[in-house]
Design a protein around this motif. Structure first.
Motif, PDB file in Angstrom:
ATOM      1  N   ASP A   1       0.853  -1.597   0.360  1.00  0.00           N
ATOM      2  CA  ASP A   1      -0.090   0.204   0.244  1.00  0.00           C
ATOM      3  C   ASP A   1       1.168   1.124   0.190  1.00  0.00           C
ATOM      4  OD1 ASP A   1      -2.996  -1.122   0.159  1.00  0.00           O
ATOM      5  OD2 ASP A   1      -2.655  -1.639   2.422  1.00  0.00           O
ATOM      6  N   THR A   2       2.132   0.784  -0.185  1.00  0.00           N
ATOM      7  CA  THR A   2       2.806   2.247  -0.622  1.00  0.00           C
ATOM      8  C   THR A   2       3.594   2.126  -2.246  1.00  0.00           C
ATOM      9  OG1 THR A   2       4.973   0.697  -0.081  1.00  0.00           O
ATOM     10  CG2 THR A   2       3.686   2.059   1.740  1.00  0.00           C
ATOM     11  N   ILE A   3       3.927   3.510  -2.513  1.00  0.00           N
ATOM     12  CA  ILE A   3       4.055   3.606  -3.683  1.00  0.00           C
ATOM     13  C   ILE A   3       5.389   2.989  -4.286  1.00  0.00           C
ATOM     14  CG2 ILE A   3       5.015   5.271  -5.224  1.00  0.00           C
ATOM     15  CD1 ILE A   3       2.549   5.903  -4.399  1.00  0.00           C
ATOM     16  N   GLY A   4       6.425   2.366  -3.314  1.00  0.00           N
ATOM     17  CA  GLY A   4       7.255   1.412  -3.429  1.00  0.00           C
ATOM     18  C   GLY A   4       7.261   0.773  -3.689  1.00  0.00           C
ATOM     19  N   TRP A   5       5.615  -0.567  -3.274  1.00  0.00           N
ATOM     20  CA  TRP A   5       5.238  -1.495  -3.876  1.00  0.00           C
ATOM     21  C   TRP A   5       4.984  -1.652  -5.140  1.00  0.00           C
ATOM     22  CZ3 TRP A   5       5.161  -6.001  -0.461  1.00  0.00           C
ATOM     23  CH2 TRP A   5       4.540  -6.882  -0.965  1.00  0.00           C
ATOM     24  N   MET A   6       4.840  -0.464  -5.744  1.00  0.00           N
ATOM     25  CA  MET A   6       3.905  -0.740  -7.019  1.00  0.00           C
ATOM     26  C   MET A   6       4.752  -0.141  -7.638  1.00  0.00           C
ATOM     27  SD  MET A   6       0.530   2.374  -6.670  1.00  0.00           S
ATOM     28  CE  MET A   6       0.508   1.137  -5.024  1.00  0.00           C
ATOM     29  N   MET A   7       5.883   0.277  -7.867  1.00  0.00           N
ATOM     30  CA  MET A   7       7.002   0.840  -9.058  1.00  0.00           C
ATOM     31  C   MET A   7       7.437  -0.106  -9.707  1.00  0.00           C
ATOM     32  SD  MET A   7       9.600   2.985  -6.706  1.00  0.00           S
ATOM     33  CE  MET A   7      10.117   1.318  -6.106  1.00  0.00           C
ATOM     34  N   GLU A   8       7.568  -0.035 -10.621  1.00  0.00           N
ATOM     35  CA  GLU A   8       8.162   0.216 -12.332  1.00  0.00           C
ATOM     36  C   GLU A   8       9.555   0.467 -12.559  1.00  0.00           C
ATOM     37  OE1 GLU A   8       5.709   0.388 -15.681  1.00  0.00           O
ATOM     38  OE2 GLU A   8       4.268  -0.154 -14.618  1.00  0.00           O
ATOM     39  N   ALA A   9       9.922  -0.270 -12.577  1.00  0.00           N
ATOM     40  CA  ALA A   9      11.989   0.364 -13.572  1.00  0.00           C
ATOM     41  C   ALA A   9      11.285   1.856 -14.937  1.00  0.00           C
ATOM     42  CB  ALA A   9      12.917  -0.837 -14.332  1.00  0.00           C
ATOM     43  N   PRO A  10      12.432   2.616 -14.365  1.00  0.00           N
ATOM     44  CA  PRO A  10      12.010   3.900 -15.447  1.00  0.00           C
ATOM     45  C   PRO A  10      12.154   3.421 -16.818  1.00  0.00           C
ATOM     46  CG  PRO A  10      13.811   4.612 -13.648  1.00  0.00           C
ATOM     47  CD  PRO A  10      13.068   2.959 -13.139  1.00  0.00           C
ATOM     48  N   THR A  11      11.538   3.602 -17.372  1.00  0.00           N
ATOM     49  CA  THR A  11      11.382   3.305 -19.041  1.00  0.00           C
ATOM     50  C   THR A  11      12.503   3.801 -20.219  1.00  0.00           C
ATOM     51  OG1 THR A  11       9.373   3.988 -19.702  1.00  0.00           O
ATOM     52  CG2 THR A  11       9.385   1.749 -19.170  1.00  0.00           C
ATOM     53  N   ALA A  12      12.956   4.852 -19.682  1.00  0.00           N
ATOM     54  CA  ALA A  12      14.286   5.061 -20.261  1.00  0.00           C
ATOM     55  C   ALA A  12      14.796   6.519 -20.131  1.00  0.00           C
ATOM     56  CB  ALA A  12      13.237   6.250 -21.581  1.00  0.00           C
ATOM     57  N   THR A  13      15.791   6.625 -19.166  1.00  0.00           N
ATOM     58  CA  THR A  13      16.439   8.182 -18.392  1.00  0.00           C
ATOM     59  C   THR A  13      17.651   8.192 -19.534  1.00  0.00           C
ATOM     60  OG1 THR A  13      17.965   5.609 -17.517  1.00  0.00           O
ATOM     61  CG2 THR A  13      16.058   6.526 -16.112  1.00  0.00           C
ATOM     62  N   PHE A  14      17.961   8.580 -19.043  1.00  0.00           N
ATOM     63  CA  PHE A  14      19.211   9.836 -20.412  1.00  0.00           C
ATOM     64  C   PHE A  14      19.948  10.479 -19.151  1.00  0.00           C
ATOM     65  CE2 PHE A  14      15.483   8.949 -22.693  1.00  0.00           C
ATOM     66  CZ  PHE A  14      16.037   8.224 -24.247  1.00  0.00           C
ATOM     67  N   LEU A  15      21.258  10.713 -19.595  1.00  0.00           N
ATOM     68  CA  LEU A  15      22.100  11.602 -19.381  1.00  0.00           C
ATOM     69  C   LEU A  15      21.805  12.834 -19.663  1.00  0.00           C
ATOM     70  CD1 LEU A  15      25.794   9.698 -18.848  1.00  0.00           C
ATOM     71  CD2 LEU A  15      24.060  10.645 -17.067  1.00  0.00           C
ATOM     72  N   PRO A  16      22.212  14.413 -19.099  1.00  0.00           N
ATOM     73  CA  PRO A  16      21.463  15.529 -19.934  1.00  0.00           C
ATOM     74  C   PRO A  16      22.760  15.634 -21.156  1.00  0.00           C
ATOM     75  CG  PRO A  16      22.916  15.968 -17.620  1.00  0.00           C
ATOM     76  CD  PRO A  16      23.131  14.589 -17.778  1.00  0.00           C
ATOM     77  N   GLU A  17      23.888  15.501 -21.418  1.00  0.00           N
ATOM     78  CA  GLU A  17      24.086  15.455 -22.800  1.00  0.00           C
ATOM     79  C   GLU A  17      24.404  14.677 -23.760  1.00  0.00           C
ATOM     80  OE1 GLU A  17      27.065  12.733 -19.711  1.00  0.00           O
ATOM     81  OE2 GLU A  17      25.296  14.503 -19.261  1.00  0.00           O
ATOM     82  N   VAL A  18      23.133  13.931 -23.696  1.00  0.00           N
ATOM     83  CA  VAL A  18      22.256  13.466 -24.652  1.00  0.00           C
ATOM     84  C   VAL A  18      21.418  14.263 -25.687  1.00  0.00           C
ATOM     85  CG1 VAL A  18      20.736  11.499 -25.108  1.00  0.00           C
ATOM     86  CG2 VAL A  18      22.569  10.975 -23.520  1.00  0.00           C
TER      87      VAL A  18
END
Length: 408
Positions: A87-104
């Protein structure tokens, strides 16, 4: 990355729907019957909170095999989710699908996303630094309208709204009520991106909790569904019915104490269910409002007395009005039976109805508050406890007054 049912085969999609319609234990049993490949595809497509519930029900060896069958990122995310309370947000998280560094650049990010969308939905891109701290967010519109050589750090949305993983779902729903974003980043206290949670998943889980509340009030386990086998339904429900029977004996014992009074003034028996039913309805109204306030987080700390006082006052007003009607009814019936105490009996009904409605209103507010203070679900069998309080109060007051004013 967790694909939706759109990325499944027809067979896996059908299995996913069957599992989604069942309670956690039945769903876990169905998953346990599948081979690892099918089980993984189903778990990926379910609401992440349901996936975690099922994993918690499976034996350790099967969980290890399932974790070995998914990508390392998925395995890490599922294990990470298990570290947070349900019943917490951490319990229902998914892995982030698209992560990038700022210089991309926009062109580079677009190529990555083109591959990602073949196996998962991508709603936003998250811009992070090398320590995975969330710096900003990229929408598909930004990628479409920006020049290919632009850096993500220059076009990203800054000051992004995010949720904490240890935030209870109820509190999170209040924060996102007026935002309606499809996806929310989840960050820890140092702003490190630890996952993402879909708005749909949050609303589904909240709707499930709310739909289960009426059942828990009368002792129906929140895991029970239409497809739950009758044996398990019996196991869920019967213990609460035994408890209800014991509480009913308590109310019957109150009537037994005044058995001589009932034998001498038989008309009293006619009005016992009237008082019990009316005071019970008054208490249920107060209980419904209290549970709604607790569920929506409307009851701020320190306002408990205000709630109890309000319900007591409403019980008094309602008791006076229905008491007058019930008193008139008693007077008419007693007069038709030529009872010499018709007026006194009418007054007794009026007083008993008024007092019992006040007590019922107080009980309707206090019972969920007490259950919450004890660490239990405020809705758990609250209706059973309320029925006991209202029956004992209404019948006890009514018969005690009759014994004092008519019999003695």
């Amino acid at each position: 990355n967790q694909p939706s049912q759109e990325f499944q085969s027809e067979e896996d999609r059908t299995l996913t729907m069957r599992i989604a319609r069942r309670g956690v234990r039945e769903a876990a049993e169905l998953v346990a019957e599948q081979n690892d490949a099918n089980a993984v595809e189903v778990l990926r497509a379910l609401n992440p909170a349901v996936t975690q519930d099922i994993l918690a029900e499976l034996d350790a060896d099967r969980v290890r095999r399932l974790l070995a069958s998914v990508t390392p990122a998925e395995a890490d995310q599922w294990k990470k989710n298990q570290t947070y309370p349900d019943d917490t947000i951490g319990w229902m998280m998914e892995a982030p699908t698209a992560t990038f560094l700022p210089e991309v650049t926009v062109a580079q990010a677009t190529e990555v996303i083109r591959e990602l969308v073949k196996r998962a939905f991508v709603t936003y891109g998250f811009v992070i630094d090398k320590s995975t701290r969330l710096l900003g967010l990229i929408t598909m519109r930004d990628l479409l309208l920006s020049s290919p050589g632009a850096r993500l750090g220059d076009i990203m949305l800054k000051d992004v709204f995010y949720l904490a993983p240890d935030l209870h779902l109820r509190e999170a729903m209040k924060l996102v009520l007026n935002r309606h974003f499809p996806v929310y980043p989840v960050c820890d206290s140092t702003r490190r991106l630890v996952g993402q949670v879909r708005g749909q998943a949050m609303f589904e889980e909240q709707a499930y909790e709310i739909s289960a509340q009426p059942g828990t009030m009368v002792g129906v386990d929140k895991e029970e569904r239409l497809a739950t086998p009758w044996v398990r339904s019996l196991k869920f429900r019967h213990p609460w019915l035994q408890l209800n029977l014991l509480t009913a004996f308590l109310a019957a014992a109150v009537v037994g104490v005044f058995q001589e009074t009932v034998d001498r003034v038989v008309i009293l028996a006619m009005f016992l269910p009237v008082l019990a039913g009316q005071s019970g309805n008054t208490g249920c109204q107060a209980l419904a409002v209290a549970l709604r306030g607790l569920t929506l987080g409307e009851l701020a700390a320190g306002r408990e007395r205000e709630l109890v006082a309000k319900e007591a006052f409403l019980g008094l007003l309602n008791g006076v009005f229905v008491g007058m009607t019930a008193g008139i009814g008693m007077f008419v019936v007693a007069s038709m039976q030529k009872n010499p105490s018709a007026l006194v009996l009418a007054a007794i009904v009026f007083i008993a109805m008024t007092v019992s409605c006040v007590i019922s209103g107080i009980a309707g507010a206090l019972i969920p508050l007490t259950l919450r203070k004890l660490g239990a679900d405020p809705a758990t069998a609250s209706s059973i406890f309320l029925t006991t309080a209202t029956d004992v109060a209404s019948m006890g007051i009514f018969l005690a007054l009759a014994t004092l004013l008519v019999v003695t």
